[in-house]
Design a protein around this motif. Structure first.
Motif, short mmCIF file in Angstrom:
data_model
loop_
_atom_site.label_atom_id
_atom_site.label_comp_id
_atom_site.label_asym_id
_atom_site.label_seq_id
_atom_site.Cartn_x
_atom_site.Cartn_y
_atom_site.Cartn_z
N LYS A 1 -0.16 16.75 21.69
CA LYS A 1 -1.58 16.42 21.47
C LYS A 1 -1.77 14.90 21.48
O LYS A 1 -2.70 14.39 22.12
CB LYS A 1 -2.05 17.02 20.15
CG LYS A 1 -3.51 16.79 19.86
CD LYS A 1 -3.90 17.42 18.54
CE LYS A 1 -5.33 17.06 18.19
NZ LYS A 1 -5.71 17.54 16.86
N LEU A 2 -0.90 14.19 20.79
CA LEU A 2 -0.99 12.73 20.74
C LEU A 2 -0.73 12.12 22.12
O LEU A 2 -1.44 11.21 22.55
CB LEU A 2 0.00 12.19 19.71
CG LEU A 2 -0.03 10.70 19.43
CD1 LEU A 2 -1.40 10.25 18.93
CD2 LEU A 2 1.03 10.35 18.40
N VAL B 1 10.14 13.60 14.57
CA VAL B 1 9.27 13.29 13.43
C VAL B 1 7.98 14.12 13.53
O VAL B 1 7.48 14.61 12.52
CB VAL B 1 8.97 11.78 13.37
CG1 VAL B 1 7.90 11.47 12.34
CG2 VAL B 1 10.25 11.00 13.08
N LEU B 2 7.45 14.27 14.74
CA LEU B 2 6.28 15.10 14.97
C LEU B 2 6.71 16.41 15.63
O LEU B 2 7.63 16.42 16.46
CB LEU B 2 5.28 14.40 15.90
CG LEU B 2 4.68 13.09 15.42
CD1 LEU B 2 3.79 12.49 16.51
CD2 LEU B 2 3.88 13.29 14.14
N SER B 3 6.03 17.50 15.29
CA SER B 3 6.31 18.77 15.96
C SER B 3 5.96 18.64 17.44
O SER B 3 5.25 17.71 17.85
CB SER B 3 5.47 19.89 15.32
OG SER B 3 4.10 19.72 15.67
N ASP B 4 6.44 19.57 18.26
CA ASP B 4 6.13 19.54 19.69
C ASP B 4 4.62 19.55 19.91
O ASP B 4 4.11 18.81 20.75
CB ASP B 4 6.77 20.72 20.41
CG ASP B 4 8.29 20.60 20.50
OD1 ASP B 4 8.82 19.49 20.29
OD2 ASP B 4 8.94 21.62 20.79
N ASP B 5 3.90 20.41 19.17
CA ASP B 5 2.45 20.49 19.34
C ASP B 5 1.77 19.18 18.96
O ASP B 5 0.87 18.71 19.68
CB ASP B 5 1.87 21.63 18.49
CG ASP B 5 2.20 23.01 19.06
OD1 ASP B 5 2.56 23.10 20.25
OD2 ASP B 5 2.08 23.99 18.31
N GLU B 6 2.18 18.58 17.82
CA GLU B 6 1.58 17.30 17.40
C GLU B 6 1.86 16.21 18.43
O GLU B 6 0.96 15.43 18.77
CB GLU B 6 2.14 16.87 16.04
CG GLU B 6 1.70 17.70 14.87
CD GLU B 6 2.45 17.32 13.60
OE1 GLU B 6 1.76 17.02 12.60
OE2 GLU B 6 3.70 17.32 13.62
N PHE B 7 3.09 16.15 18.91
CA PHE B 7 3.45 15.12 19.88
C PHE B 7 2.68 15.32 21.18
O PHE B 7 2.14 14.36 21.75
CB PHE B 7 4.96 15.11 20.14
CG PHE B 7 5.35 14.06 21.14
CD1 PHE B 7 5.43 12.73 20.79
CD2 PHE B 7 5.60 14.41 22.46
CE1 PHE B 7 5.75 11.75 21.72
CE2 PHE B 7 5.93 13.45 23.40
CZ PHE B 7 6.01 12.11 23.03
N ARG C 1 9.01 9.06 21.73
CA ARG C 1 9.18 10.20 20.82
C ARG C 1 10.23 9.78 19.81
O ARG C 1 11.34 9.39 20.16
CB ARG C 1 9.65 11.44 21.60
CG ARG C 1 9.83 12.67 20.73
CD ARG C 1 8.65 13.59 20.86
NE ARG C 1 8.61 14.62 19.83
CZ ARG C 1 8.69 15.92 20.07
NH1 ARG C 1 8.84 16.36 21.31
NH2 ARG C 1 8.62 16.77 19.09
N TYR D 1 12.73 10.33 16.51
CA TYR D 1 13.55 11.35 15.85
C TYR D 1 14.18 10.76 14.61
O TYR D 1 14.55 9.59 14.59
CB TYR D 1 14.68 11.80 16.79
CG TYR D 1 14.20 12.46 18.05
CD1 TYR D 1 14.14 13.84 18.14
CD2 TYR D 1 13.80 11.71 19.15
CE1 TYR D 1 13.69 14.46 19.31
CE2 TYR D 1 13.35 12.31 20.32
CZ TYR D 1 13.29 13.68 20.38
OH TYR D 1 12.84 14.29 21.52
#
Length: 169
Positions: free
Chosen positions: A160-161, A152-158, A120, A122
């Protein structure tokens, strides 16, 4: 249409030195100053790598650290969220999740099990100019860095990835 000739010699812009061809072309650092060496073939591959990203300007701006006199700007940090193991024969399924060349991964792993780190990333609240040791994998820096920043990515984006990586076979 043909490709322009590529030079297999390496060059350090800061030291104004040339280095002969090396059979380990993934990442080369100048033995004098520690900066990444340049080479036509490397640049050709780098341009192709940049083209594979959605946000090309971000990659160009952040690929190599800026700095001078052995001081480098650090703008990001990463935490290891999870480590998974996969057979080296399946590592190709993860190509879209990393920046390494296929040959680098194949040569590095051989037949060993792959340990895939899910990181993750930051952005630091304040970029830091740091001096570092000349190490390839890990570097010691000259002062403490306060690891505070926004992902860098929102919690939802992270999430999902991460789920996509965990479900890749």
């Amino acid at each position: 249409m043909s490709l322009s000739a590529v030079d297999e010699n390496w060059y350090c812009e800061d030291c104004d030195l040339n280095f002969e061809y090396c059979d380990k072309p993934d990442f080369l650092f100048c033995p004098n100053c520690g900066k990444v060496l340049k080479n036509d073939m490397y640049q050709y591959n780098l341009d192709g790598l940049i083209d594979s990203f959605q946000d090309k300007e971000f990659v160009k701006d952040n690929l190599l650290p800026s700095g001078e006199d052995r001081t480098y700007e650090v703008k990001y940090y990463a935490t290891v969220e999870e480590v998974i193991e996969k057979p080296s024969t399946r590592i190709g399924a993860f190509n879209k999740f990393h920046i390494w060349t296929r040959n680098h991964v194949k040569n590095y792993l051989g037949r060993k099990e792959a340990k895939i780190w899910i990181l993750r990333v930051y952005k630091l609240d304040e970029p830091q100019l740091l001096k570092r040791s000349n190490r390839m994998l890990y570097a010691n820096v000259d002062k403490p860095v306060k690891l505070e920043g926004k992902p860098v990515l929102s919690d939802d984006e992270f999430d999902k990835l991460k789920e996509e990586i965990l479900n890749t076979r």
